[in-house]
Structure formats: C-alpha cells, structure tokens
Scaffold this motif. Sequence first.
Motif, PDB file in Angstrom:
ATOM      1  N   HIS A  74       0.846  -1.187   0.000  1.00 17.40           N
ATOM      2  CA  HIS A  74       0.000   0.000   0.000  1.00 17.40           C
ATOM      3  C   HIS A  74       0.881   1.237   0.000  1.00 17.40           C
ATOM      4  CE1 HIS A  74      -1.935   3.182   2.543  1.00 17.40           C
ATOM      5  NE2 HIS A  74      -2.826   3.062   1.589  1.00 17.40           N
ATOM      6  N   GLY A  75       0.506   2.230  -0.802  1.00 18.65           N
ATOM      7  CA  GLY A  75       1.216   3.506  -0.825  1.00 18.65           C
ATOM      8  C   GLY A  75       0.234   4.661  -0.736  1.00 18.65           C
ATOM      9  N   GLU A  76       0.725   5.816  -0.380  1.00 17.74           N
ATOM     10  CA  GLU A  76      -0.106   7.017  -0.307  1.00 17.74           C
ATOM     11  C   GLU A  76      -0.571   7.402  -1.710  1.00 17.74           C
ATOM     12  OE1 GLU A  76      -1.032   8.340   2.613  1.00 17.74           O
ATOM     13  OE2 GLU A  76       0.124   6.761   3.591  1.00 17.74           O
ATOM     14  N   LEU A  77      -1.565   8.268  -1.801  1.00 16.32           N
ATOM     15  CA  LEU A  77      -2.128   8.668  -3.095  1.00 16.32           C
ATOM     16  C   LEU A  77      -1.079   9.230  -4.051  1.00 16.32           C
ATOM     17  CD1 LEU A  77      -5.544  10.311  -2.163  1.00 16.32           C
ATOM     18  CD2 LEU A  77      -5.158   8.197  -3.448  1.00 16.32           C
ATOM     19  N   HIS A  78      -0.171  10.029  -3.538  1.00 15.70           N
ATOM     20  CA  HIS A  78       0.815  10.682  -4.414  1.00 15.70           C
ATOM     21  C   HIS A  78       2.217  10.104  -4.202  1.00 15.70           C
ATOM     22  CE1 HIS A  78      -2.205  13.462  -5.785  1.00 15.70           C
ATOM     23  NE2 HIS A  78      -2.572  13.640  -4.535  1.00 15.70           N
ATOM     24  N   CYS A  79       2.281   8.799  -3.936  1.00 17.44           N
ATOM     25  CA  CYS A  79       3.572   8.140  -3.733  1.00 17.44           C
ATOM     26  C   CYS A  79       4.279   7.945  -5.078  1.00 17.44           C
ATOM     27  CB  CYS A  79       3.390   6.795  -3.036  1.00 17.44           C
ATOM     28  SG  CYS A  79       2.568   5.542  -4.058  1.00 17.44           S
ATOM     29  N   ASN A  80       5.545   7.565  -4.997  1.00 22.07           N
ATOM     30  CA  ASN A  80       6.287   7.200  -6.194  1.00 22.07           C
ATOM     31  C   ASN A  80       5.816   5.802  -6.593  1.00 22.07           C
ATOM     32  OD1 ASN A  80       8.303   5.998  -7.893  1.00 22.07           O
ATOM     33  ND2 ASN A  80       9.721   7.614  -7.260  1.00 22.07           N
ATOM     34  N   GLN A  81       5.059   5.721  -7.687  1.00 15.08           N
ATOM     35  CA  GLN A  81       4.430   4.463  -8.072  1.00 15.08           C
ATOM     36  C   GLN A  81       5.430   3.409  -8.524  1.00 15.08           C
ATOM     37  OE1 GLN A  81       0.873   5.058 -10.518  1.00 15.08           O
ATOM     38  NE2 GLN A  81       0.689   7.120  -9.626  1.00 15.08           N
ATOM     39  N   LYS A  82       6.535   3.830  -9.107  1.00 13.81           N
ATOM     40  CA  LYS A  82       7.571   2.867  -9.493  1.00 13.81           C
ATOM     41  C   LYS A  82       8.198   2.240  -8.241  1.00 13.81           C
ATOM     42  CE  LYS A  82       8.932   4.807 -14.007  1.00 13.81           C
ATOM     43  NZ  LYS A  82       7.573   5.013 -14.387  1.00 13.81           N
ATOM     44  N   GLU A  83       8.447   3.065  -7.223  1.00 13.47           N
ATOM     45  CA  GLU A  83       8.987   2.540  -5.970  1.00 13.47           C
ATOM     46  C   GLU A  83       7.996   1.589  -5.298  1.00 13.47           C
ATOM     47  OE1 GLU A  83      10.295   5.662  -3.336  1.00 13.47           O
ATOM     48  OE2 GLU A  83      11.803   6.369  -4.760  1.00 13.47           O
ATOM     49  N   LEU A  84       6.704   1.905  -5.380  1.00 13.83           N
ATOM     50  CA  LEU A  84       5.684   1.043  -4.806  1.00 13.83           C
ATOM     51  C   LEU A  84       5.670  -0.304  -5.520  1.00 13.83           C
ATOM     52  CD1 LEU A  84       3.410   0.828  -2.707  1.00 13.83           C
ATOM     53  CD2 LEU A  84       1.837   1.678  -4.472  1.00 13.83           C
ATOM     54  N   PHE A  85       5.761  -0.287  -6.849  1.00 16.35           N
ATOM     55  CA  PHE A  85       5.815  -1.542  -7.602  1.00 16.35           C
ATOM     56  C   PHE A  85       7.076  -2.324  -7.258  1.00 16.35           C
ATOM     57  CE2 PHE A  85       7.028  -4.138 -11.230  1.00 16.35           C
ATOM     58  CZ  PHE A  85       5.908  -4.944 -11.337  1.00 16.35           C
ATOM     59  N   ASN A  86       8.219  -1.636  -7.137  1.00 14.39           N
ATOM     60  CA  ASN A  86       9.465  -2.319  -6.762  1.00 14.39           C
ATOM     61  C   ASN A  86       9.348  -2.947  -5.374  1.00 14.39           C
ATOM     62  OD1 ASN A  86      10.723  -1.729  -9.182  1.00 14.39           O
ATOM     63  ND2 ASN A  86      11.679   0.141  -8.405  1.00 14.39           N
ATOM     64  N   LEU A  87       8.631  -2.285  -4.470  1.00 11.66           N
ATOM     65  CA  LEU A  87       8.395  -2.826  -3.139  1.00 11.66           C
ATOM     66  C   LEU A  87       7.577  -4.119  -3.236  1.00 11.66           C
ATOM     67  CD1 LEU A  87       8.727  -2.291  -0.063  1.00 11.66           C
ATOM     68  CD2 LEU A  87       6.576  -1.044  -0.172  1.00 11.66           C
ATOM     69  N   LEU A  88       6.580  -4.129  -4.121  1.00 12.00           N
ATOM     70  CA  LEU A  88       5.783  -5.338  -4.338  1.00 12.00           C
ATOM     71  C   LEU A  88       6.652  -6.462  -4.910  1.00 12.00           C
ATOM     72  CD1 LEU A  88       2.981  -6.736  -4.372  1.00 12.00           C
ATOM     73  CD2 LEU A  88       2.746  -5.881  -6.726  1.00 12.00           C
ATOM     74  N   MET A  89       7.497  -6.134  -5.869  1.00 13.17           N
ATOM     75  CA  MET A  89       8.399  -7.140  -6.452  1.00 13.17           C
ATOM     76  C   MET A  89       9.325  -7.712  -5.384  1.00 13.17           C
ATOM     77  SD  MET A  89       8.011  -7.777  -9.740  1.00 13.17           S
ATOM     78  CE  MET A  89       9.608  -8.452 -10.128  1.00 13.17           C
ATOM     79  N   ASP A  90       9.932  -6.830  -4.578  1.00 15.04           N
ATOM     80  CA  ASP A  90      10.843  -7.285  -3.526  1.00 15.04           C
ATOM     81  C   ASP A  90      10.129  -8.188  -2.527  1.00 15.04           C
ATOM     82  OD1 ASP A  90      12.857  -5.808  -4.713  1.00 15.04           O
ATOM     83  OD2 ASP A  90      12.770  -4.159  -3.260  1.00 15.04           O
ATOM     84  N   LYS A  91       8.923  -7.797  -2.131  1.00 13.89           N
ATOM     85  CA  LYS A  91       8.147  -8.590  -1.177  1.00 13.89           C
ATOM     86  C   LYS A  91       7.809  -9.957  -1.766  1.00 13.89           C
ATOM     87  CE  LYS A  91       4.188  -8.065   1.920  1.00 13.89           C
ATOM     88  NZ  LYS A  91       3.112  -7.155   2.371  1.00 13.89           N
ATOM     89  N   THR A  92       7.485  -9.984  -3.048  1.00 17.03           N
ATOM     90  CA  THR A  92       7.154 -11.237  -3.725  1.00 17.03           C
ATOM     91  C   THR A  92       8.382 -12.145  -3.810  1.00 17.03           C
ATOM     92  OG1 THR A  92       5.440 -10.119  -5.010  1.00 17.03           O
ATOM     93  CG2 THR A  92       6.224 -12.236  -5.845  1.00 17.03           C
ATOM     94  N   ILE A  93       9.496 -11.598  -4.247  1.00 19.07           N
ATOM     95  CA  ILE A  93      10.723 -12.390  -4.379  1.00 19.07           C
ATOM     96  C   ILE A  93      11.147 -12.938  -3.025  1.00 19.07           C
ATOM     97  CG2 ILE A  93      13.194 -12.234  -4.896  1.00 19.07           C
ATOM     98  CD1 ILE A  93      12.352 -10.215  -7.155  1.00 19.07           C
TER      99      ILE A  93
END
Length: 173
Positions: A74-93
């Motif tokens: 989960h990220g804030e409304l105006h978060c860095n969306q690429k960083e949020l996706f990278n966080l999801l990738m890292d969590k998945t890996i």
Amino acid sequence: MTSAQGDKEFCETCYNKQMESELDVQLESIVQSFTVESHDGNKRTFEVHRRLDPLGIFLKAEESTIHGYRFAVHGELHCNQKELFNLLMDKTIQGVNTSNLKMHRFPNGHQTEGIAADQVIGRVEYDEKSHGNTPLVIIDGKPYTWVQFGRMVTSFEGFQMKIEWLDMTEDAE
C-alpha cells in the motif's frame, strides 16, 4: 461503487479510471504480470492488480493458481508508483524464496511435511469442502486443511504460541 445515483459495478480498470478523476491522481502504467523462481526451483507467475482508493494505492501480486502465493503493498495517493511496484516485487521475491515448511525424515523412513523453524507465515482462506466450518491455511503457496496444519504443529506440544493477524499489505516477519 455506491453514490447518490445508486450502486454501480465496475471492472478494475474502469473503477481506477473513475477514481483517478475523483481523486485527481494519475496512475502510471505497470506490468500486468511477472514470473519469479521460488525456493524450490519452480517458476511462479503472478498477475498484478491495482486499486486506487481514497486511502491510497494498493498493489497485489496474485499467483495464477488457486490458493497460490499472494502479496500486497500500500502507498499514499501521491507516492512514487515505481517505488511502490518495486516494493511489491521485492516482497514477492522474498516471500517465494522463504520456505516455511520442510520435509522431516524419521529413522524408520517415514517422512512428513512440517514447520521449518519456530515460526510459520501464511494466510487463511475459505475452504469450500468444509462448507465454511474450518479454514484452509495457505503456506508456501500451497493449501493445507486445518487438520493437516494441526499435525504440523504437534511437534511444538508444550510450547507457547503467539498468533498475530496482519493485513496483506503489512510485512509478516
């Protein structure tokens, strides 16, 4: 979605477009799926789902098999969306490369699957076969009945335990 005009059902894309205009947030394009290799050498394919909400941006990686792995951030409304996706990738890996279970072999040759360490991370899901009477426990991307999970914890007889429930977007470590 419920409004003064009544209830409306939207697909994920249409819902996000509606929320973009209401919240004045522009969603960036992201990949729809990705594949990672898990601790057991299997390739796992995940579909990416995104939901824009007044509380922020939610991303979920869901394995394309029933009761498979599932991770969310989960990220804030105006978060860095690429960083949020990278966080999801890292969590998945990290999640697919952590084995919570292992095969235990006894001197008589019998083997059984059990908990690898003093902690197990998983999630609870509905079990259609039990008609809602007992849940399924999903560990390492595989479903286990409540009875099967009970057998796994018998080696901890006499120990204390702590059960903690976490939202899918929280880190379970």
